[in-house]
Design a protein around this motif. Structure first.
Motif, PDB file in Angstrom:
ATOM      1  N   THR A  60      13.159   7.987 -24.278  1.00 27.21           N
ATOM      2  CA  THR A  60      12.334   8.855 -23.403  1.00 27.21           C
ATOM      3  C   THR A  60      10.739   8.537 -23.502  1.00 27.21           C
ATOM      4  N   HIS A  61      10.314   8.200 -24.512  1.00 28.33           N
ATOM      5  CA  HIS A  61       8.886   8.072 -24.821  1.00 28.33           C
ATOM      6  C   HIS A  61       8.536   7.460 -25.835  1.00 28.33           C
ATOM      7  N   ALA A  62       7.189   6.933 -26.116  1.00 30.76           N
ATOM      8  CA  ALA A  62       7.199   6.090 -27.191  1.00 30.76           C
ATOM      9  C   ALA A  62       6.513   6.635 -28.379  1.00 30.76           C
ATOM     10  N   HIS A  63       7.114   7.645 -28.839  1.00 32.06           N
ATOM     11  CA  HIS A  63       6.548   8.213 -30.159  1.00 32.06           C
ATOM     12  C   HIS A  63       7.786   7.906 -31.123  1.00 32.06           C
ATOM     13  N   ALA A  64       7.129   7.627 -32.222  1.00 30.61           N
ATOM     14  CA  ALA A  64       8.243   6.981 -33.171  1.00 30.61           C
ATOM     15  C   ALA A  64       9.187   7.668 -33.758  1.00 30.61           C
ATOM     16  N   ASP A  65       9.256   9.080 -33.509  1.00 29.62           N
ATOM     17  CA  ASP A  65      10.369  10.066 -34.185  1.00 29.62           C
ATOM     18  C   ASP A  65      11.398   9.772 -33.041  1.00 29.62           C
ATOM     19  N   HIS A  66      11.142   9.118 -32.043  1.00 29.91           N
ATOM     20  CA  HIS A  66      12.102   9.015 -30.655  1.00 29.91           C
ATOM     21  C   HIS A  66      12.908   7.535 -30.860  1.00 29.91           C
ATOM     22  N   TYR A  67      11.823   6.766 -31.084  1.00 28.10           N
ATOM     23  CA  TYR A  67      12.410   5.292 -30.951  1.00 28.10           C
ATOM     24  C   TYR A  67      12.402   4.559 -32.323  1.00 28.10           C
ATOM     25  N   GLY A 146       1.951  14.579 -19.981  1.00 24.35           N
ATOM     26  CA  GLY A 146       1.266  15.826 -20.626  1.00 24.35           C
ATOM     27  C   GLY A 146       1.445  15.781 -22.174  1.00 24.35           C
ATOM     28  N   HIS A 147       2.562  15.166 -22.518  1.00 20.79           N
ATOM     29  CA  HIS A 147       2.915  15.121 -23.903  1.00 20.79           C
ATOM     30  C   HIS A 147       2.744  13.750 -24.526  1.00 20.79           C
ATOM     31  N   SER A 148       3.146  12.796 -23.612  1.00 24.64           N
ATOM     32  CA  SER A 148       2.820  11.486 -23.488  1.00 24.64           C
ATOM     33  C   SER A 148       2.968  10.995 -21.979  1.00 24.64           C
ATOM     34  N   ALA A 163      13.701  15.644 -23.270  1.00 25.28           N
ATOM     35  CA  ALA A 163      12.629  15.031 -24.289  1.00 25.28           C
ATOM     36  C   ALA A 163      11.709  15.898 -25.012  1.00 25.28           C
ATOM     37  N   ASP A 164      10.252  15.548 -24.797  1.00 26.61           N
ATOM     38  CA  ASP A 164       9.268  16.441 -25.532  1.00 26.61           C
ATOM     39  C   ASP A 164       8.592  17.352 -24.430  1.00 26.61           C
ATOM     40  N   SER A 165       9.127  17.713 -23.196  1.00 27.94           N
ATOM     41  CA  SER A 165       8.393  18.274 -22.302  1.00 27.94           C
ATOM     42  C   SER A 165       8.178  19.763 -22.653  1.00 27.94           C
TER      43      SER A 165
HETATM   44 ZN   LIG Z   1       6.928  13.117 -28.781  1.00 25.98          ZN
END
Ligand SMILES: [Zn+2]
Length: 297
Positions: A60-67, A146-148, A163-165
């Motif tokens: 969903t997005h490039a934050h390490a806790d997700h990828y 807005g979050h990434s 995701a983190d919306s």
């Molecule tokens: Zn995130």
């Protein structure tokens, strides 16, 4: 991590960071990969034990806790990786996160940890907002900036992987000033969520809810209060330097950290509200004595 079934095809593994799983025919799609190999291995073990296919991974997005677990999944199981434009570029070059958090300076070793930088992962397919066919799974990708910068959620079988919306209430209360990059964009994404017609949503952090819009409204209320507090604080002080604003908001919200990585995240989160106010024309900035200042317009 528990496997939760939502519809005939749609499921998720609940955890600190949720991992979605959608199966249709021979297609098995994971949505996000957890922070590291050991997290995603737990999900894969369950899929193997139950003979579920595993063919694709949407990030969903490039934050390490997700990828963080993605490179392992791609290497070990040959999954086809898919991600929104821009986010894909960061996941392929993950030092960009500590780099941007460090205001573009070469990142210090203290910032190069698994929370800010996962292993690089090649993205096989870059997608934009709209219908996305993933093997036998038909999905609709919706962007939630807005979050990434270009975070993407997926709607499948009328269930939204958000995701983190938005965040579950526990997550907001734990972090106090949740990580966002621009409050005006983030609030626009929250309103986008309120307009969606789906049967329910799985956030990145929190639980599946049919009535997720109630939680989205709680998020909006929280951000509105934080924004009002910041405006009032700037009004009282007349003009506030960037440094004072970050320290003042962290003090007011009970944020205390000794770690530079966490501090960089909070600095961005606080600045996100100042930027949102500037974008809405309520706050202005100027440079004085080589410092960045904010004041009300
Ligand atoms: Zn995130």
């Amino acid at each position: 991590m528990e496997f939760r079934k939502l519809t005939e095809h749609v499921n998720y593994f609940d955890g600190v960071v949720n991992i979605g799983y959608v199966q249709s025919g021979d297609t098995g799609l994971l949505i996000d990969a957890g922070i590291d190999d050991s997290t995603v291995k737990k999900a894969v073990r369950y899929l193997r034990e139950n003979e579920f296919p595993l063919t694709h991974l949407f990030l969903t997005h490039a934050h390490a806790d997700h990828y963080g677990g993605a490179a392992f999944l791609r290497k070990k199981y040959g999954v086809i990786t898919i991600a929104p434009k821009f986010e894909a570029a960061i996941m392929e070059n993950p030092t960009i996160e500590p780099l941007y958090l460090s205001s573009g300076n070469d990142p210090l070793p203290e910032t190069r940890n698994k929370f800010l930088e996962g292993p690089p992962v090649k993205i096989d397919r870059v997608v934009e907002e709209g219908t996305v066919q993933i093997g036998e799974v038909e999905a609709r990708m919706i962007t939630f900036p807005g979050h990434s910068y270009n975070q993407g959620g997926l709607v499948i079988d009328n269930i939204l992987f958000a995701a983190d919306s938005y965040f579950g209430p526990e997550y907001i209360h734990k972090h106090k000033i949740p990580y966002i990059t621009d409050s005006s964009f983030h609030e626009a994404s929250l309103h986008k969520l309120l307009d969606l017609k789906v049967l329910g949503a799985v956030p990145g952090h929190g639980v599946f809810e049919q009535d997720f819009k109630k939680t989205v409204r709680t998020n909006l209320d929280y951000y509105e209060k934080l924004t009002e507090y910041m405006k009032e604080w700037i009004r009282e002080h007349g003009e506030v330097s960037h440094e004072e604003l970050v320290a003042g908001m962290c003090r007011a919200y009970g944020v205390e950290t000794q770690h530079v990585s966490a501090w960089l995240l909070y600095r961005t989160a606080v600045t996100a509200f100042a930027n949102g106010l500037m974008r809405n024309g309520e706050v202005t900035f100027f440079i004085k004595e080589s410092r960045l200042f904010f004041s009300l317009k």
